[in-house]
Design an enzyme around this catalytic site. Structure first.
Site, short mmCIF file in Angstrom:
data_model
loop_
_atom_site.label_atom_id
_atom_site.label_comp_id
_atom_site.label_asym_id
_atom_site.label_seq_id
_atom_site.Cartn_x
_atom_site.Cartn_y
_atom_site.Cartn_z
N GLY A 164 0.81 -1.21 0.00
CA GLY A 164 0.00 0.00 0.00
C GLY A 164 0.85 1.27 0.00
O GLY A 164 0.57 2.21 -0.71
N HIS A 165 1.92 1.27 0.78
CA HIS A 165 2.70 2.51 0.90
C HIS A 165 3.95 2.49 0.08
O HIS A 165 4.60 3.51 -0.08
CB HIS A 165 3.10 2.72 2.36
N GLY A 166 4.34 1.33 -0.37
CA GLY A 166 5.61 1.31 -1.07
C GLY A 166 5.89 0.01 -1.79
O GLY A 166 5.14 -0.94 -1.71
N VAL A 183 8.58 -3.08 -2.31
CA VAL A 183 9.58 -3.75 -1.50
C VAL A 183 10.63 -4.38 -2.41
O VAL A 183 10.31 -5.04 -3.39
CB VAL A 183 8.94 -4.84 -0.62
N LYS A 228 12.03 -1.03 1.69
CA LYS A 228 10.70 -0.57 1.27
C LYS A 228 10.78 0.88 0.86
O LYS A 228 11.08 1.75 1.67
CB LYS A 228 9.72 -0.73 2.42
N ASP A 288 -2.10 -0.51 10.11
CA ASP A 288 -2.25 -1.07 8.76
C ASP A 288 -1.96 -2.56 8.79
O ASP A 288 -1.26 -3.08 7.93
CB ASP A 288 -1.31 -0.35 7.80
#
Ligand SMILES: *[C@@H]1O[C@H](CO)[C@@H](O)[C@H](O)[C@H]1NC(C)=O
Ligand SMILES: *[C@@H]1O[C@H](CO)[C@@H](O)[C@H](O)[C@H]1NC(C)=O
Ligand SMILES: *[C@@H]1O[C@H](CO)[C@@H](O)[C@H](O)[C@H]1NC(C)=O
Ligand SMILES: *[C@@H]1O[C@H](CO)[C@@H](O)[C@H](O)[C@H]1NC(C)=O
Ligand SMILES: *[C@@H]1O[C@H](CO)[C@@H](O)[C@H](O)[C@H]1NC(C)=O
Ligand SMILES: *[C@@H]1O[C@H](CO)[C@@H](O)[C@H](O)[C@H]1NC(C)=O
Ligand SMILES: *[C@@H]1O[C@H](CO)[C@@H](O)[C@H](O)[C@H]1NC(C)=O
Length: 918
Positions: free
Chosen positions: A663-665, A667, A680, A780
């Site tokens: 979701g945020h990045g 990997v 990440k 999260d």
């Protein structure tokens, strides 16, 4: 009587000796001919009889005025398709040879040592064959040799020092071989030398000082070797060089002073590390044809004498540090074909003179500080095929006169301050293959006439202010390989006709206001490999093709409702196939998704504002330059790891290192210091300049200090204008989600292991909520960020990073959560508490037990009324034994208590762990 007989005998002997001499030459030549291949022999079919001087092809003779004898003095068989070796050439018999030319044949093998017996030889040319081995030292015996050409073979080893004994040498050409070693000292004997060409070998050492003593030297070609050190300071002072070619070595320092340039035609010193100024009178000869000084460290202005250098044909001065105003440095040249001044520090204007150079085909001036408008007169240079003006400060419009540049193939105008619209006249450039107008201030619509530049392979109009729709005419460009229209203000729908671009490989439409769906005709773009449609208003399903389905989330994000793989949204058609719909999920989707974008944006803004405020804090000892130059980093690891190491290990975040997208990045897997790490990288646009602060540092330091067997170790964090990333421990088992989605792994992941995993997650959450000085909330939690090690032990990842990234905004929270795991209260309030994590844990627990996300199940029986355990257990595993079944039942009960609507009714994680441990 006796005397007479003796005289007769003597004269007879004399006679027979004479004929034997010619016959010797003949038999020596015929013997050599018979050693060649059949085709060569038939080429030499005129070689018959015993008198080579009588019409034998390639053979030259001279008669001796004293004794009337004919001797073979030359063999000239250049370019005669001869194939064979020199082994059978009887050099003793042919010792009167003065000239031997066997160049441009296919002779192989070595140059025989006995060549040294041809001591009358003045001219020896064996170039452009396939000769191997070393240069025989016996060539030094040829003291009459003036011309020695052995170039373009595969001779190896070093140059024999004996060669220096051939003192009569005027011209030595041994270029294009595999020679190594240094120039032998014996070369100082060459007092007659006029030309030395050792280009394209592997010769090292410095250029000998005594070259400066060669008073007849005109041509010095030492290019493409390994020469190092400085150029002898006196070189070219005693003699006027015509060709001076030292390109592609490792030479340093300045050029020789006071070189006699009165005859210079070719001056080539490119690709060294030379510094200082270029000689002002470089064209003193008035016959300079080429100056190549590119890729060095030259400073100072462009040589003055170039302005009136009528003879000039090629100028390569790019990639130096030349300075000065070039508005008036160049004149009008009839012969000029090519000029490259790119990557210097030149300023001034693009002179109108260029337009009056009738033979100019390439004009390159990118990456300087040029300003002003592009001269209208440039349109007169009708032979121009390449025009590079990128990365300057040019202003104004593209002259309409450019329509006359009908030979133009490449036009680079990107990264300037050009404005106005695309002149429709550009449509007349039928040979145009590359048009780059990116990063300017162009306005108006995308000109339809561009659709007439049918040879276009690359069209880049990105980062301008183009508006309006994408004209359907673009679809006529059926050779297009790359189309970049990103970062404009384009509106409307995507023309389905674009699907015709079946050679297109990259398509970037990001950061516009395009709406509607992506036409299904796009699947006809069979060559497409890379797409970016992010930051638009697009919706609907992705075309069913690899380029879209394998596109990273970054390339699809921030649209209206794009659905399909990596968009974070399942497509409605796919959902209809499932029997029931998850109402909770639906509510979340409807309420949360539209606001997701806004919230993310707000999150970023608040983040930036917060840190920019902090930056102005006088207590902050960091200077602005420091923070910009040095990325803010924290490593809890042994300190050897640094930002550069990570970037290196990942080849600047090359996609081949990607192991997952979250979701945020994204990997990445990084191997450095013989260990493996997970890196990440955040999905942050480049201009989001995140900055560090004291409290932020403290918080991250706290996170890196956490050690718990069920929490993924955070080693470090880095904030940099270019890349911001976290460095974690790398776990081989992959995420819980991957394991559950994989048939084989899901079976290996048996009931005991699953129970253990859930307890591990509970322990991790309980530790963070209750055992730290301040509760740390995950925000999260999902099956995507619970990772398993090789022993199936669960490790929770990304703990607390959501909060850290949202520092100090206590009465506000960003939306950090994965759809399907977010507590319902988050959809309408912004209140984050540990109980949000408890809810996510409930979902996660059911997911582990059911083997899939419980979405549908929750809709049908929100409070589990009437659901029996056997109904929900993962069907891929055998039924659990009774003892395990009991524990699973307890787990389900706990899970449902965690899923209560009211946060207050949910148990704390501490209570959960307590319940599970009995
Ligand atoms: C060589 O011999 C020919 C006759 O065979 C004669 O005409 C010519 O002058 C001679 N050349 C020299 C250089 O003596
Ligand atoms: C010509 O012949 C004489 C006697 O054989 C010899 O001494 C002389 O070197 C020859 N000259 C040439 C140029 O071959
Ligand atoms: C080098 O030799 C090859 C044949 O061996 C020939 O085709 C080529 O043109 C030569 N190159 C130069 C630069 O003379
Ligand atoms: C020719 O050169 C070789 C090696 O350089 C030497 O050994 C030999 O004596 C020389 N021969 C003559 C005839 O000068
Ligand atoms: C030169 O090349 C030969 C092989 O061609 C090699 O054996 C020798 O070591 C090289 N010498 C140097 C000084 O590199
Ligand atoms: C060049 O020649 C001069 C005079 O002949 C001499 O003194 C000097 O040593 C020579 N230089 C080199 C490098 O051989
Ligand atoms: C340069 O060379 C030319 C031709 O070789 C000669 O006439 C002239 O005198 C030389 N100039 C100097 C300054 O040595």
């Amino acid at each position: 009587m006796v005397l007479t007989i003796a005289l007769v005998l003597l004269s007879f002997c004399n006679l027979s000796l004479a004929t034997a001499g010619e016959a010797n030459d003949a038999s020596a030549l015929l013997k050599w001919r018979s050693s060649l291949d059949n085709q060569s022999q038939s080429f030499l079919s005129s070689w018959v009889g015993s008198n080579p001087c009588h019409d034998w092809i390639g053979i030259g003779c001279s008669n001796n005025t004293t004794d009337g004898e004919y001797v073979v003095t030359s063999i000239r068989l250049s370019n005669s398709s001869l194939r064979g070796t020199l082994g059978d050439l009887d050099t003793w018999s042919l010792r009167n040879l003065e000239s031997l030319d066997l160049s441009f044949n296919s002779l192989s093998g070595i140059i025989p040592h006995k060549i040294g017996t041809l001591n009358s030889l003045e001219f020896l040319n064996l170039s452009s064959n396939q000769l191997t081995g070393v240069i025989p030292s016996s060539i030094g015996n040829l003291t009459n040799l003036h011309y020695l050409y052995l170039d373009n073979n595969t001779l190896s080893g070093s140059i024999p020092c004996e060669l220096g004994r051939a003192r009569a040498l005027k011209d030595l050409k041994i270029s294009k071989n595999l020679l190594n070693g240094t120039i032998p000292f014996s070369f100082r004997n060459f007092s007659m030398i006029e030309g030395i060409d050792v280009t394209d070998n592997n010769i090292s050492g410095s250029i000998p000082d005594y070259f400066a003593n060669y008073t007849r030297l005109e041509r010095l070609d030492l290019g493409k070797n390994n020469f190092s050190g400085i150029i002898p300071t006196e070189l070219g002072k005693k003699t006027a060089l015509v060709h001076f070619r030292l390109l592609m070595n490792n030479l340093i320092g300045p050029l020789p002073q006071d070189m006699n340039l009165t005859k210079m035609e070719v001056f080539a010193v490119s690709h060294n590390m030379l510094s200082g100024h270029l000689p002002h009178d470089i064209c003193a000869s008035g016959s300079l044809i080429q100056i190549c000084a590119c890729n060095n460290r030259f400073t100072g202005p462009v040589p003055k004498s170039l302005k009136n250098c009528k003879s000039i044909f090629r100028v390569r001065l790019q990639r130096n540090q030349l300075t000065g105003n070039i508005s008036d440095d160049f004149g009008i040249y009839q012969e000029l074909d090519f000029i490259d001044l790119s990557y210097n520090k030149l300023y001034g204007e693009v002179s109108s003179n260029w337009g009056f150079c009738p033979n100019l085909t390439s004009l390159q001036m990118s990456n300087n500080n040029l300003s002003g408008k592009i001269s209208i007169e440039l349109g007169r240079a009708t032979r121009l095929s390449e025009l590079y003006l990128s990365s300057n400060h040019l202003v104004g419009e593209i002259p309409k006169s450019f329509e006359r540049l009908s030979s133009l193939m490449k036009l680079y105008l990107d990264d300037n301050a050009l404005s106005g619209t695309i002149p429709s006249e550009l449509g007349h450039l039928h040979n145009l293959e590359v048009l780059n107008m990116a990063k300017n201030s162009f306005t108006g619509r995308i000109e339809e006439k561009l659709g007439e530049c049918l040879k276009l392979r690359s069209l880049n109009l990105s980062s301008n202010r183009f508006g309006g729709i994408i004209p359907v005419h673009i679809s006529k460009l059926d050779k297009l390989e790359s189309l970049d229209l990103s970062e404009n203000s384009l509106i409307g729908r995507l023309p389905p006709q674009l699907g015709r671009l079946n050679t297109l490989e990259t398509l970037n439409l990001s950061h516009n206001n395009l709406k509607g769906s992506i036409p299904s005709s796009f699947i006809e773009m069979v060559s497409l490999t890379t797409v970016d449609v992010s930051f638009n208003q697009l919706e609907g399903p992705l075309p069913k093709m690899r380029a879209f389905e394998e596109a990273p989330m970054e390339a699809l994000r921030n649209n209206k409702r794009l659905c399909g793989k990596n968009t974070g949204l399942d497509c409605p058609t796919e959902r209809r196939n499932q029997d029931k719909e998850n109402k909770v999920l639906k509510v979340i989707l409807i309420i949360v998704l539209p606001s997701l974008g806004c919230m993310l944006l707000l999150f970023v803004i608040i983040f930036c504002v917060f840190f920019s405020l902090h930056k102005r804090n006088p207590n902050d000892t960091r200077t602005p330059q420091e923070t910009e130059a040095n990325p803010f980093t924290i490593w809890s690891y042994d300190g050897k790891m640094a930002y550069e190491n990570i970037i290196d290990a990942l080849d600047d975040f090359d996609s081949k290192h990607i192991v997952g997208v979250g979701g945020h990045g994204t990997v990445y897997k990084a191997e450095l210091l013989s260990e493996v790490f997970a890196v990440k990288k955040f999905h942050a646009p480049e201009d989001d300049k995140m900055q560090s602060s004291k409290s932020f540092e403290t918080e991250i330091q706290a996170l890196t200090a956490i050690r718990h067997q069920n929490i993924v170790k955070l080693y470090g964090f880095c904030v940099h204008p270019r890349h911001s990333f976290l460095v974690y421990e790398f776990l081989v088992g992959g995420s819980l989600r991957m394991v559950l989605n994989d048939m084989k792994q899901a079976v290996d992941f048996n009931w005991e292991k699953r129970l253990m995993a859930v307890k591990g997650i509970a322990n991790a959450l309980s530790y963070m909520h209750h055992d730290c000085s301040q509760p740390i909330i995950h925000r999260d939690l999902s099956s995507g960020n619970v990772l398993l090690d090789s022993d199936w032990v669960a490790h929770v990842s990304d703990f607390g990073t959501a909060r850290v990234l949202d520092q100090d905004s206590s009465n506000w929270t960003s939306f950090a959560g994965t759809i399907g795991y977010v507590a319902p209260e988050l959809a309408y309030t912004m209140e984050v508490s540990e109980k949000c994590d408890v809810y996510s844990f409930g979902i996660l627990t059911l997911e582990v037990i059911m083997g899939k996300h419980p979405g549908d199940f929750l809709t049908s029986s929100p409070d589990m009324k009437g659901a029996s355990l056997t109904e929900i257990l993962d069907q891929r595993l055998p039924s659990p034994v009774e003892q395990i079944a009991e524990q699973l039942e307890l787990l389900v009960e706990v899970a449902f208590s965690c899923l209560q609507k009211s946060p207050h009714s949910r148990p704390s994680m501490w209570e959960v762990t307590l319940g599970l441990s009995v």
